[in-house]
Design a protein around this motif. Sequence first.
Motif, PDB file in Angstrom:
ATOM      1  N   ALA A 142       0.870  -1.196   0.092  1.00  0.00           N
ATOM      2  CA  ALA A 142      -0.090   0.283  -0.053  1.00  0.00           C
ATOM      3  C   ALA A 142       0.773   1.339  -0.015  1.00  0.00           C
ATOM      4  O   ALA A 142       0.897   2.315  -0.628  1.00  0.00           O
ATOM      5  CB  ALA A 142      -0.842   0.104   1.236  1.00  0.00           C
ATOM      6  N   ASP A 143       1.725   1.422   0.815  1.00  0.00           N
ATOM      7  CA  ASP A 143       2.819   2.447   0.864  1.00  0.00           C
ATOM      8  C   ASP A 143       3.415   2.516  -0.358  1.00  0.00           C
ATOM      9  O   ASP A 143       3.809   3.616  -0.649  1.00  0.00           O
ATOM     10  CB  ASP A 143       3.820   2.033   2.009  1.00  0.00           C
ATOM     11  CG  ASP A 143       3.341   2.499   3.346  1.00  0.00           C
ATOM     12  OD1 ASP A 143       2.151   2.911   3.517  1.00  0.00           O
ATOM     13  OD2 ASP A 143       4.184   1.908   4.357  1.00  0.00           O
ATOM     14  N   ARG A 144       3.944   1.614  -1.053  1.00  0.00           N
ATOM     15  CA  ARG A 144       4.622   1.685  -2.542  1.00  0.00           C
ATOM     16  C   ARG A 144       3.683   2.152  -3.337  1.00  0.00           C
ATOM     17  O   ARG A 144       3.968   3.115  -4.293  1.00  0.00           O
ATOM     18  CB  ARG A 144       5.169   0.354  -2.920  1.00  0.00           C
ATOM     19  CG  ARG A 144       6.401  -0.124  -2.135  1.00  0.00           C
ATOM     20  CD  ARG A 144       7.329   0.954  -1.973  1.00  0.00           C
ATOM     21  NE  ARG A 144       7.920   1.388  -3.473  1.00  0.00           N
ATOM     22  CZ  ARG A 144       8.655   2.646  -3.788  1.00  0.00           C
ATOM     23  NH1 ARG A 144       8.577   3.597  -2.854  1.00  0.00           N
ATOM     24  NH2 ARG A 144       8.912   2.783  -5.020  1.00  0.00           N
ATOM     25  N   ARG A 159       2.260   6.958  -6.839  1.00  0.00           N
ATOM     26  CA  ARG A 159       0.834   7.178  -7.324  1.00  0.00           C
ATOM     27  C   ARG A 159       0.704   7.922  -8.676  1.00  0.00           C
ATOM     28  O   ARG A 159       0.052   7.549  -9.208  1.00  0.00           O
ATOM     29  CB  ARG A 159       0.129   8.241  -6.229  1.00  0.00           C
ATOM     30  CG  ARG A 159      -1.159   8.483  -6.472  1.00  0.00           C
ATOM     31  CD  ARG A 159      -1.676   9.660  -5.399  1.00  0.00           C
ATOM     32  NE  ARG A 159      -3.372   9.930  -5.657  1.00  0.00           N
ATOM     33  CZ  ARG A 159      -3.714  11.084  -6.028  1.00  0.00           C
ATOM     34  NH1 ARG A 159      -2.752  12.096  -6.175  1.00  0.00           N
ATOM     35  NH2 ARG A 159      -4.922  11.332  -6.080  1.00  0.00           N
ATOM     36  N   ASP A 160       1.387   9.146  -8.855  1.00  0.00           N
ATOM     37  CA  ASP A 160       1.480   9.619 -10.017  1.00  0.00           C
ATOM     38  C   ASP A 160       1.946   8.850 -11.147  1.00  0.00           C
ATOM     39  O   ASP A 160       1.290   8.805 -12.191  1.00  0.00           O
ATOM     40  CB  ASP A 160       2.056  11.031  -9.647  1.00  0.00           C
ATOM     41  CG  ASP A 160       1.574  11.920  -8.745  1.00  0.00           C
ATOM     42  OD1 ASP A 160       0.403  11.752  -8.399  1.00  0.00           O
ATOM     43  OD2 ASP A 160       2.418  13.030  -8.408  1.00  0.00           O
ATOM     44  N   GLU A 161       3.140   8.213 -10.900  1.00  0.00           N
ATOM     45  CA  GLU A 161       3.595   7.371 -11.826  1.00  0.00           C
ATOM     46  C   GLU A 161       2.694   6.181 -12.447  1.00  0.00           C
ATOM     47  O   GLU A 161       2.423   6.077 -13.577  1.00  0.00           O
ATOM     48  CB  GLU A 161       4.904   6.763 -11.480  1.00  0.00           C
ATOM     49  CG  GLU A 161       5.582   5.828 -12.478  1.00  0.00           C
ATOM     50  CD  GLU A 161       6.624   4.945 -11.729  1.00  0.00           C
ATOM     51  OE1 GLU A 161       6.722   4.956 -10.340  1.00  0.00           O
ATOM     52  OE2 GLU A 161       7.041   3.936 -12.299  1.00  0.00           O
ATOM     53  N   ASP A 196      -7.325   4.023  -4.135  1.00  0.00           N
ATOM     54  CA  ASP A 196      -8.201   2.971  -3.644  1.00  0.00           C
ATOM     55  C   ASP A 196      -7.738   1.492  -3.651  1.00  0.00           C
ATOM     56  O   ASP A 196      -7.789   0.729  -2.696  1.00  0.00           O
ATOM     57  CB  ASP A 196      -9.365   2.810  -4.789  1.00  0.00           C
ATOM     58  CG  ASP A 196     -10.800   2.583  -4.164  1.00  0.00           C
ATOM     59  OD1 ASP A 196     -10.871   3.054  -3.289  1.00  0.00           O
ATOM     60  OD2 ASP A 196     -11.501   1.604  -4.929  1.00  0.00           O
ATOM     61  N   SER A 197      -6.458   1.375  -4.578  1.00  0.00           N
ATOM     62  CA  SER A 197      -5.974   0.244  -4.565  1.00  0.00           C
ATOM     63  C   SER A 197      -5.039   0.080  -3.275  1.00  0.00           C
ATOM     64  O   SER A 197      -4.867  -0.735  -2.553  1.00  0.00           O
ATOM     65  CB  SER A 197      -4.870   0.046  -5.771  1.00  0.00           C
ATOM     66  OG  SER A 197      -5.662   0.034  -6.972  1.00  0.00           O
ATOM     67  N   ALA A 198      -4.457   1.343  -3.035  1.00  0.00           N
ATOM     68  CA  ALA A 198      -3.622   1.324  -1.735  1.00  0.00           C
ATOM     69  C   ALA A 198      -4.329   0.919  -0.504  1.00  0.00           C
ATOM     70  O   ALA A 198      -4.169  -0.160   0.325  1.00  0.00           O
ATOM     71  CB  ALA A 198      -2.959   2.627  -1.479  1.00  0.00           C
ATOM     72  N   CYS A 215       9.099  -5.203  -0.628  1.00  0.00           N
ATOM     73  CA  CYS A 215       7.886  -5.171   0.158  1.00  0.00           C
ATOM     74  C   CYS A 215       8.075  -6.567   1.155  1.00  0.00           C
ATOM     75  O   CYS A 215       7.062  -6.428   2.111  1.00  0.00           O
ATOM     76  CB  CYS A 215       6.684  -5.034  -0.381  1.00  0.00           C
ATOM     77  SG  CYS A 215       6.317  -3.384  -1.031  1.00  0.00           S
ATOM     78  N   GLY A 216       8.720  -7.591   0.937  1.00  0.00           N
ATOM     79  CA  GLY A 216       9.061  -8.663   1.914  1.00  0.00           C
ATOM     80  C   GLY A 216       8.403  -9.934   1.256  1.00  0.00           C
ATOM     81  O   GLY A 216       8.083 -10.800   1.880  1.00  0.00           O
ATOM     82  N   LEU A 217       7.954  -9.819  -0.116  1.00  0.00           N
ATOM     83  CA  LEU A 217       7.088 -11.085  -0.762  1.00  0.00           C
ATOM     84  C   LEU A 217       7.946 -11.795  -1.156  1.00  0.00           C
ATOM     85  O   LEU A 217       8.867 -11.613  -1.959  1.00  0.00           O
ATOM     86  CB  LEU A 217       6.195 -10.171  -1.899  1.00  0.00           C
ATOM     87  CG  LEU A 217       4.890 -11.007  -2.060  1.00  0.00           C
ATOM     88  CD1 LEU A 217       3.926 -10.900  -0.938  1.00  0.00           C
ATOM     89  CD2 LEU A 217       4.104 -10.551  -3.233  1.00  0.00           C
ATOM     90  N   PRO A 218       8.246 -13.185  -0.813  1.00  0.00           N
ATOM     91  CA  PRO A 218       9.026 -13.994  -1.304  1.00  0.00           C
ATOM     92  C   PRO A 218       8.729 -14.352  -2.817  1.00  0.00           C
ATOM     93  O   PRO A 218       7.434 -14.244  -3.127  1.00  0.00           O
ATOM     94  CB  PRO A 218       8.546 -15.437  -0.366  1.00  0.00           C
ATOM     95  CG  PRO A 218       8.045 -14.816   0.630  1.00  0.00           C
ATOM     96  CD  PRO A 218       7.343 -13.547   0.296  1.00  0.00           C
TER      97      PRO A 218
END
Length: 479
Positions: free
Chosen positions: A69-71, A76-78, A100-102, A187-190
């Motif tokens: 969500a933070d990323r 956001r603009d890009e 909304d996605s965040a 983000c820590g996702l394996p």
Amino acid sequence: MFINGKFVNAKSGKTFDVFDPATEQVIATCPAGEAADVAAAAAAAKAAFYGGWKATSAQERGRILFKIADRIRARRDELARIETLNSGKPIVESEYDMDDSAVCFEYYGGLATKINGEVIPVPTNAMVMAVKEPMGVAGQIIPWNYPLAMAAWKLGPAIAAGCTVVIKPAEQTPLSLLALAKDFEACGLPPGVINIVTGMGPECGAPIVAHPDIRKIAFTGSAEVGKLIMRSAADQLKRVSLELGGKSPNIFFADSDFEAAVDGALFGVFINQGEVCSAGSRVLVQQEIYKKFVDACAAKAKTIKVGPGIERETKMGPLVSAEQRDRVKGYLDIGKKEAKVAAGGGVPKGFSKGWYVEPTIFYDVDNGARIAQEEIFGPVMSVIPFKDEAHALEIANATPYGLAAAVWTRDIFKAFRVTRALEAGIVWVNHMQPTMLEAPWGGYKMSGFGRELGHWGVEEYLETKQIYINLDEAPIGWY
Ligand code: NAI
Ligand code: MG
């Protein structure tokens, strides 16, 4: 594509073009994935599930979702720019979709630690529990109208539940999700927890449904493909949730606030160029205000600023593809034979390129007409007059679909009566379209089944296991 934590090409080497709907220019080429690529993605997802993800703590999964969500917020603009260049939608709407996605990832980050089981009182000397477990590898097939948001609606709950995923964005709009993928590791996702395969429906989507290691399919798209998916999934009795289209009624009683009503009718069907599953494409208006209402809607529709989504003042962009533009134009021709035109009805002048269609209002539409029964998925409103409450309900429910509906009135008793009588999964009163990530989303009848968002969304990725723990130390004593 993004498989097992790496960007890869299709095994076949094949690619397909991705377009900017406002310029008709190719802006990217993507790997055209097929069964072999889906198999690689499914293998990675299966290995990730059994190789550790299944045992990850809910806290850990939640923290990863918060970071995603933070990323999205930081970029956001890009990401919004990519979304608009690829889908055609107005930049302001893309920015809203990124926010909304965040929020969606954040919501499911919070929910991850609230997936509880139950203890059930039983007559024997035992402890009986119902525990929730992730289904395993989930397959997710995404449409092109809200590319990143629809992916977020499916990824958030799957990750919160502890599933791993093979996800296919629509071939028209794969770019925003691919752009986000480069952040997954940070983000820590394996690797292997989220795998993105790109390609066409029959070549790349169908193998996801058919793959034996994929336990569940979540699909948003056409009813036609929904039926194909259900048939194919039946072979393995695979779990399926379907969010299909609609022909949602937006009902205006004579006692509604006139100005708000006109605004709500336009917003209900013209937002996102009408490429909205819950679009209020059938506008039902009570006879007393009918003429005035049609005139006011038409006058306002003619002022809608159509143009490239990337220009900030644009209120309606081009449709997503030449195919979709042609489909909608086909319905404009049908509509001109079935009803009267109050606004639009063709392609706007002044654009040498771009898949534009005018915001169009048909009136004196019979509810049996094709433009009142078939999902158009473009900026086309069909206005239908009605006499009284009973008549409005009869028309409103006379459709094979049942995704959404809205009712406008100042009478709270009438609002409640109508709300309860409408056969639709989402009913708004004095508004149309606000979508709350905390609340259930999905349809009645041919609009599909299963519910996304809120705690309902995560249930779609969970199995329920009964555990019986005998607390009686004596033998059973039967033999
Ligand atoms: P579609 O239903 O064909 O495509 C949606 C997704 O399904 C895409 O990712 C596509 O690649 C995939 N797909 C297509 N065929 C498949 C198959 N045989 N097996 C597995 N996956 C498959 O929608 P399409 O053709 O782009 O649009 C046609 C109509 O569908 C629209 O005019 C609209 O009425 C409706 N639609 C509804 C949506 C909704 O939000 N409910 C979203 C998109 C389209
Ligand atoms: Mg299709």
